[in-house]
Write an enzyme that holds these catalytic residues in place. Structure first.
Site, PDB file in Angstrom:
ATOM      1  CB  THR A  25      -0.927   0.018   1.240  1.00 32.55           C
ATOM      2  OG1 THR A  25      -0.139  -0.260   2.415  1.00 32.55           O
ATOM      3  CG2 THR A  25      -2.031  -0.995   1.138  1.00 32.55           C
ATOM      4  CD  GLU A  63       2.378  -8.801  11.334  1.00 27.93           C
ATOM      5  OE1 GLU A  63       1.463  -9.622  11.291  1.00 27.93           O
ATOM      6  OE2 GLU A  63       3.150  -8.712  12.317  1.00 27.93           O
ATOM      7  NE  ARG A  79      10.710  -5.115  16.282  1.00 30.37           N
ATOM      8  CZ  ARG A  79      11.524  -5.431  17.277  1.00 30.37           C
ATOM      9  NH1 ARG A  79      12.296  -4.524  17.822  1.00 30.37           N
ATOM     10  NH2 ARG A  79      11.586  -6.670  17.732  1.00 30.37           N
ATOM     11  CE  LYS A  94       1.378  -1.045  10.660  1.00 31.54           C
ATOM     12  NZ  LYS A  94       2.539  -1.648  11.289  1.00 31.54           N
ATOM     13  CB  CYS A  98       6.115   1.101   7.884  1.00 25.83           C
ATOM     14  SG  CYS A  98       5.853  -0.586   7.333  1.00 25.83           S
TER      15      CYS A  98
HETATM   16  P1  NAD Z   1       6.089  -5.777  -0.487  1.00 28.78           P
HETATM   17  O1  NAD Z   1       6.084  -4.748  -1.546  1.00 28.78           O
HETATM   18  O2  NAD Z   1       7.387  -6.313   0.026  1.00 28.78           O
HETATM   19  O3  NAD Z   1       5.252  -7.055  -1.010  1.00 28.78           O
HETATM   20  C1  NAD Z   1       4.020  -7.001  -1.647  1.00 28.78           C
HETATM   21  C2  NAD Z   1       3.894  -8.235  -2.555  1.00 28.78           C
HETATM   22  O4  NAD Z   1       2.559  -8.329  -3.037  1.00 28.78           O
HETATM   23  C3  NAD Z   1       4.790  -8.193  -3.797  1.00 28.78           C
HETATM   24  O5  NAD Z   1       5.567  -9.371  -3.854  1.00 28.78           O
HETATM   25  C4  NAD Z   1       3.788  -8.124  -4.964  1.00 28.78           C
HETATM   26  O6  NAD Z   1       4.260  -8.794  -6.126  1.00 28.78           O
HETATM   27  C5  NAD Z   1       2.583  -8.824  -4.371  1.00 28.78           C
HETATM   28  N1  NAD Z   1       1.298  -8.518  -4.990  1.00 28.78           N
HETATM   29  C6  NAD Z   1       0.749  -7.311  -5.269  1.00 28.78           C
HETATM   30  N2  NAD Z   1      -0.492  -7.468  -5.796  1.00 28.78           N
HETATM   31  C7  NAD Z   1      -0.739  -8.788  -5.841  1.00 28.78           C
HETATM   32  C8  NAD Z   1      -1.852  -9.581  -6.253  1.00 28.78           C
HETATM   33  N3  NAD Z   1      -2.987  -9.019  -6.714  1.00 28.78           N
HETATM   34  N4  NAD Z   1      -1.762 -10.919  -6.180  1.00 28.78           N
HETATM   35  C9  NAD Z   1      -0.631 -11.501  -5.700  1.00 28.78           C
HETATM   36  N5  NAD Z   1       0.443 -10.807  -5.275  1.00 28.78           N
HETATM   37  C10 NAD Z   1       0.393  -9.464  -5.334  1.00 28.78           C
HETATM   38  O7  NAD Z   1       5.226  -5.198   0.699  1.00 28.78           O
HETATM   39  P2  NAD Z   1       5.415  -5.417   2.290  1.00 28.78           P
HETATM   40  O8  NAD Z   1       6.578  -4.638   2.790  1.00 28.78           O
HETATM   41  O9  NAD Z   1       5.328  -6.872   2.594  1.00 28.78           O
HETATM   42  O10 NAD Z   1       4.112  -4.682   2.825  1.00 28.78           O
HETATM   43  C11 NAD Z   1       2.816  -5.229   2.643  1.00 28.78           C
HETATM   44  C12 NAD Z   1       1.830  -4.469   3.521  1.00 28.78           C
HETATM   45  O11 NAD Z   1       2.148  -4.688   4.900  1.00 28.78           O
HETATM   46  C13 NAD Z   1       1.854  -2.947   3.325  1.00 28.78           C
HETATM   47  O12 NAD Z   1       0.556  -2.454   3.470  1.00 28.78           O
HETATM   48  C14 NAD Z   1       2.728  -2.471   4.470  1.00 28.78           C
HETATM   49  O13 NAD Z   1       2.411  -1.159   4.865  1.00 28.78           O
HETATM   50  C15 NAD Z   1       2.349  -3.441   5.568  1.00 28.78           C
HETATM   51  N6  NAD Z   1       3.385  -3.627   6.575  1.00 28.78           N
HETATM   52  C16 NAD Z   1       4.695  -3.723   6.221  1.00 28.78           C
HETATM   53  C17 NAD Z   1       5.664  -3.929   7.206  1.00 28.78           C
HETATM   54  C18 NAD Z   1       7.131  -4.033   6.821  1.00 28.78           C
HETATM   55  O14 NAD Z   1       7.967  -3.997   7.737  1.00 28.78           O
HETATM   56  N7  NAD Z   1       7.485  -4.179   5.540  1.00 28.78           N
HETATM   57  C19 NAD Z   1       5.290  -4.044   8.548  1.00 28.78           C
HETATM   58  C20 NAD Z   1       3.947  -3.960   8.883  1.00 28.78           C
HETATM   59  C21 NAD Z   1       2.997  -3.749   7.885  1.00 28.78           C
END
Ligand code: NAD
Length: 438
Positions: A86, A151, A154, A207, A263
């Site tokens: 997002t 989620e 970290r 969150k 984030c």
């Molecule tokens: P990311 O970009 O690492 O991963 C997202 C994945 O989703 C990618 O691999 C992408 O190819 C896949 N994807 C997108 N659309 C898709 C679909 N329609 N079907 C299948 N796969 C699809 O993102 P992230 O860092 O894992 O973050 C994900 C969410 O979690 C975000 O909203 C983020 O704010 C939240 N979040 C992240 C963290 C962090 O530390 N990274 C911690 C807490 C919350």
């Protein structure tokens, strides 16, 4: 229970692997075939300590698999998690919900009746209801429930955070969705980790409020650090003295070059926009966003002073470019502001980072990558310590100083003691919020 996890990024992959370790049957889905191919070969597309062993154990146990085929993954599932990105929407700072809504529509087309659609991605208040609307509009015949399950893991400590959370937050509207969520997290429930079950809007807000609060805490100490430098105080002592107060706590009170990562920057921005949209501005958060940019700029000013007013022709060794240690994530890292400013003003920049090169090569054009800090500082005019990897905490300071053209160090994470650096032969050592500089 059979579960599908959509998105195998930092959150989806860790959550999927950990849920399979709880004993559930988990199918992880991603649109990116390269990621899925690698996962099917047992390779991890991200750097996250411990994830490879946990993944291998659960694949071997027959509980965890990977596919690009969502319809197949959804066969017989009781719950499907949306864990897609997002990011900040270009132009206006809102969270971009394109990927979440696309996933919702794809789920609607293929999910079995009774499925619980769980949003794990960080999403603005009201999004879970929009997910439900999208699903209903795409497939009016499907019976389903939604749940919000933000989620808090970290990066770098993700498995432990998922397995031993401070709390699990669940937003639901029905008894059944609550039951399914409790079943999913039963192993944590049994070990007395707090599970907060609330309404959808509160779960979504928790969150953003939590992330904005942490970003505020970091920014607060960064401003206090700047003041410490002016008045002769030491921010490390100040943080310690503040943090021992149980009402304040010692976490997120380390002064540094400004917060970054995947984030805090985007979530603070999104919360500020949500506030503006509802005519309830979160002015503290708006200020935090502004101040954090100033903090990063202030770092560039510090470095410029160390280079006698010009970066032109200076060789600068940068130690660490990921937004924090133990991750390969470079999203919104302070290095992405600081390093281009150095290069743009004519510096020759050499970078060492234990995991940052893969992403960094694309994001930091023009730098020279090196594996060894001692080779990187050869003939350098300045060392900039930007990320506090363990690899940089116990360097042989004399060996570094000996190799440099002018032995100066900017320690933007306060990991060294000024006296030690000077005793090792550095002519100048600058850190954050400490006036006892050499
Ligand atoms: P990311 O970009 O690492 O991963 C997202 C994945 O989703 C990618 O691999 C992408 O190819 C896949 N994807 C997108 N659309 C898709 C679909 N329609 N079907 C299948 N796969 C699809 O993102 P992230 O860092 O894992 O973050 C994900 C969410 O979690 C975000 O909203 C983020 O704010 C939240 N979040 C992240 C963290 C962090 O530390 N990274 C911690 C807490 C919350």
């Amino acid at each position: 229970m059979k579960i599908a996890m959509i998105g195998t990024g930092y959150v989806g992959l860790v959550s999927g692997v950990c849920l399979s370790d709880f004993g559930h049957e988990v199918v992880c889905v991603d649109k990116d075939p390269t990621k899925i191919d690698r996962l099917n070969r047992g390779e991890i597309p991200i750097f996250e300590p411990g994830l490879d062993q946990l993944l291998a154990r659960n694949v071997e146990g027959g509980r965890l698999s990977f596919t690009t085929d969502l319809a197949q993954a959804l066969e017989g599932v009781e719950a499907v998690f949306i864990a897609v990105g997002t990011p900040t929407r270009r132009g206006d700072g809102h969270a971009d919900l394109t990927y979440v809504m696309a996933a919702a529509a794809e789920i609607a087309a293929a999910a079995p009746d009774g499925v619980v659609i769980v949003t794990k991605s960080t999403v603005p208040v009201g999004t879970n209801r929009k997910v439900a609307e999208t699903v209903r509009a795409t497939n009016p015949d499907l019976s389903f429930e939604v749940a919000s399950n933000p989620e808090f893991l970290r990066e770098g400590a993700a498995i432990d955070d998922f397995m031993r959370p401070d709390r699990v937050v669940v937003g639901v509207e029905s008894e059944r969705a609550a039951r399914v969520m409790t079943e999913i997290y039963r192993p944590l429930f049994l070990r007395d980790f707090p599970i907060i079950t609330t309404d959808l809007e509160s779960a979504e807000m928790i969150k953003y409020a939590a992330n904005a609060f942490l970003a505020t805490k970091i920014t607060f100490i960064n401003e206090i650090a700047a003041l410490c430098e002016k008045v002769g105080a030491n921010v490390k002592e100040v943080s310690k003295g503040m943090g021992l107060d149980g009402r304040i706590g010692n976490k997120f009170l380390h002064a540094g070059p400004g917060y970054g990562g995947s984030c805090f920057p985007k979530d603070t921005m999104a919360l500020a926009r949500i506030g503006q949209e509802h005519a309830a501005p979160v002015s503290i958060v708006e200020t935090v966003i502004k101040v954090n940019e100033e903090v990063k700029r202030r770092m560039i000013g510090k470095l410029l002073d160390l280079c006698d007013g010009s970066f032109n022709g200076k060789r600068i060794a940068v130690l660490g470019v990921t937004f924090k240690p133990n991750t390969d994530d470079m999203r919104d890292a302070p290095s992405l502001t600081i390093v281009p400013a150095l290069i743009g003003s004519g510096a020759e920049v050499r970078v060492v980072d234990p995991q940052g090169r893969h992403e960094g090569e694309r994001l930091l054009p023009g730098v020279r990558w090196q594996d060894d800090p001692y080779a990187a500082v050869e003939g350098a005019h300045l060392i900039v310590l930007l990320t506090e990897w363990n690899e940089f905490r116990a360097l042989d300071l004399s060996a570094l100083a000996d190799r440099m053209a002018t032995p100066k160090m900017a320690d933007l994470r306060n990991i060294y003691s000024p006296a030690d650096v000077v005793a090792a032969g550095f002519s100048t050592y600058v850190s954050i919020g400490r006036s006892d500089h050499a």
